[in-house]
Write a protein that holds these residues in place. Structure first.
Motif, short mmCIF file in Angstrom:
data_model
loop_
_atom_site.label_atom_id
_atom_site.label_comp_id
_atom_site.label_asym_id
_atom_site.label_seq_id
_atom_site.Cartn_x
_atom_site.Cartn_y
_atom_site.Cartn_z
N GLY A 175 0.82 -1.20 0.00
CA GLY A 175 0.00 0.00 0.00
C GLY A 175 0.85 1.25 0.00
N ALA A 176 0.24 2.34 0.43
CA ALA A 176 0.89 3.64 0.37
C ALA A 176 1.85 3.85 1.54
CB ALA A 176 -0.16 4.75 0.38
N THR A 220 5.78 -1.08 -1.69
CA THR A 220 5.19 0.24 -1.79
C THR A 220 5.85 1.00 -2.93
OG1 THR A 220 4.58 2.18 -0.46
CG2 THR A 220 6.79 1.29 -0.13
N SER A 233 10.08 -2.86 -3.79
CA SER A 233 9.23 -1.69 -4.04
C SER A 233 9.71 -0.94 -5.26
CB SER A 233 9.25 -0.78 -2.81
OG SER A 233 8.67 -1.42 -1.69
N ASP A 278 -0.70 11.83 -2.97
CA ASP A 278 0.05 10.59 -3.20
C ASP A 278 0.04 10.28 -4.69
OD1 ASP A 278 1.27 8.14 -3.13
OD2 ASP A 278 -0.46 7.08 -2.31
N THR A 315 1.58 5.75 -5.34
CA THR A 315 0.97 4.44 -5.15
C THR A 315 0.28 3.92 -6.42
OG1 THR A 315 0.68 4.97 -2.81
CG2 THR A 315 -0.55 3.09 -3.64
N ASN A 367 -5.54 2.42 -0.52
CA ASN A 367 -4.83 3.42 -1.31
C ASN A 367 -4.46 2.83 -2.67
OD1 ASN A 367 -4.51 5.74 0.57
ND2 ASN A 367 -3.42 4.23 1.80
N LEU A 368 -4.38 1.51 -2.76
CA LEU A 368 -4.15 0.84 -4.03
C LEU A 368 -5.33 1.10 -4.96
CD1 LEU A 368 -2.91 -2.63 -2.72
CD2 LEU A 368 -1.48 -0.81 -3.70
#
Length: 306
Positions: free
Chosen positions: A9-10, A59, A84, A111, A114, A140-141
């Motif tokens: 995730g973020a 991430t 990541s 953001d 992400t 957040n994905l």
């Protein structure tokens, strides 16, 4: 089950502004600033690392100086993040304004990174991802990436926990097939969003869709764990609140630690409540240096307080 946990995730830089007085709109408010590594899955990963759980983070980093800062924090905690992605953008940032009583007045999140965690990117990491039996993802994905994670975990017999993050982001789950998901952890507003803004939203509706358990957070009223044949309710410990940031993340991290160490379901919830109560009394989402021994002691003390 192995004790290797993957968080996807973020990752954000948290900037928290603690106002000296009750927030007044449309004018300048004196405040004190706190900066730390943040983001839902990053908060969870930090606690698990402090509890000596082997945790990895998938991430997206920016390429600015703040990316170097957050990576230093991860390195210090021995959180692995080598798989990541880095993108030409600013590292994600969460900025919140809090009242003197610790309640959140307003928060915003920028953001750009992400979105780079795409299904194609995840698929390119399939061999790496198969080593983890327990996944924690946040919303957040993108919708497609969440779906990819769910489908992969079900096909590979992995347990996946979904943290809805916020009401707008929880809406993403409304259109997805959730059968086989191990656990979702909404508050009441997020539950309604997941169920398509249902006026009467009940955890049983998600259980009927095939989610194995729902941990419904109810703020000061405590929480409820819903399984197909059982509902466990646990009151919240009364504490003097300093900052509400990250309390839910801490609760989930403590629950996961209890689950991985074979605690029973009720005790896992108690551990979650105990750590959340402690976090509410501190500034910031993560208490540095919190150990598993301290978590057990907090849980024991909370049982006596209740």
């Amino acid at each position: 089950m192995s004790k290797n946990v993957l968080c996807i995730g973020a990752l954000l830089l948290d900037e928290l502004y603690f106002c000296d007085q009750a927030v007044q709109l449309h004018t300048s408010n004196p405040a004190r600033k706190s900066v730390s590594l943040g983001g839902v899955v990053a908060n969870i990963a930090q606690y698990l690392a402090q509890f000596a759980v082997d945790v990895s983070l998938l991430t997206a980093f920016g390429t600015d100086s703040e990316a170097a800062f957050v990576q230093e924090q991860l390195d210090t905690l021995h959180i692995l993040y080598a798989e990541s992605i880095s993108v030409q953008a600013n590292t994600g940032k969460y900025v919140s304004i809090l009242n003197p009583d610790g309640s959140l007045q307003l928060a915003v999140c920028e953001d750009e990174c992400t979105a780079s965690i795409t299904p194609d990117y995840l698929a390119s990491k399939s061999a790496y991802l198969t080593q983890f039996d327990l996944w924690v993802i946040d919303t957040n994905l993108s919708l497609d990436s969440i779906k990819w994670c769910i489908d992969f975990c079900i096909s590979q017999n992995k347990k996946i926990i979904i943290e809805p993050v916020s009401v707008p982001k929880a809406h993403k789950l409304a259109t997805l097939a959730l059968s086989g998901v191990f656990m979702i952890t909404p508050n009441e507003e997020e539950l309604s969003a997941i169920l398509g803004n249902s006026i009467a939203a009940f955890p049983s509706q998600l259980l009927d869709q095939g989610v194995q358990q729902i941990w419904l957070r109810k703020g000061g009223q405590g929480s409820e764990m819903h399984l197909s044949q059982r509902v466990t309710k646990l009151a919240a410990k009364k504490v003097a609140v300093t900052d509400t940031t990250g309390a839910g993340d801490a609760a989930l991290a403590a629950w996961i630690y209890g689950f991985l160490t074979n605690e029973n379901s009720d005790h896992c919830m108690q551990m979650g409540h105990a750590l959340a109560a402690e976090v509410l009394q501190h500034k910031g989402a993560v208490i540095p240096g919190m150990t598993s021994e301290q978590l057990h002691q907090l849980t024991q003390n909370s049982r006596y307080d209740s």
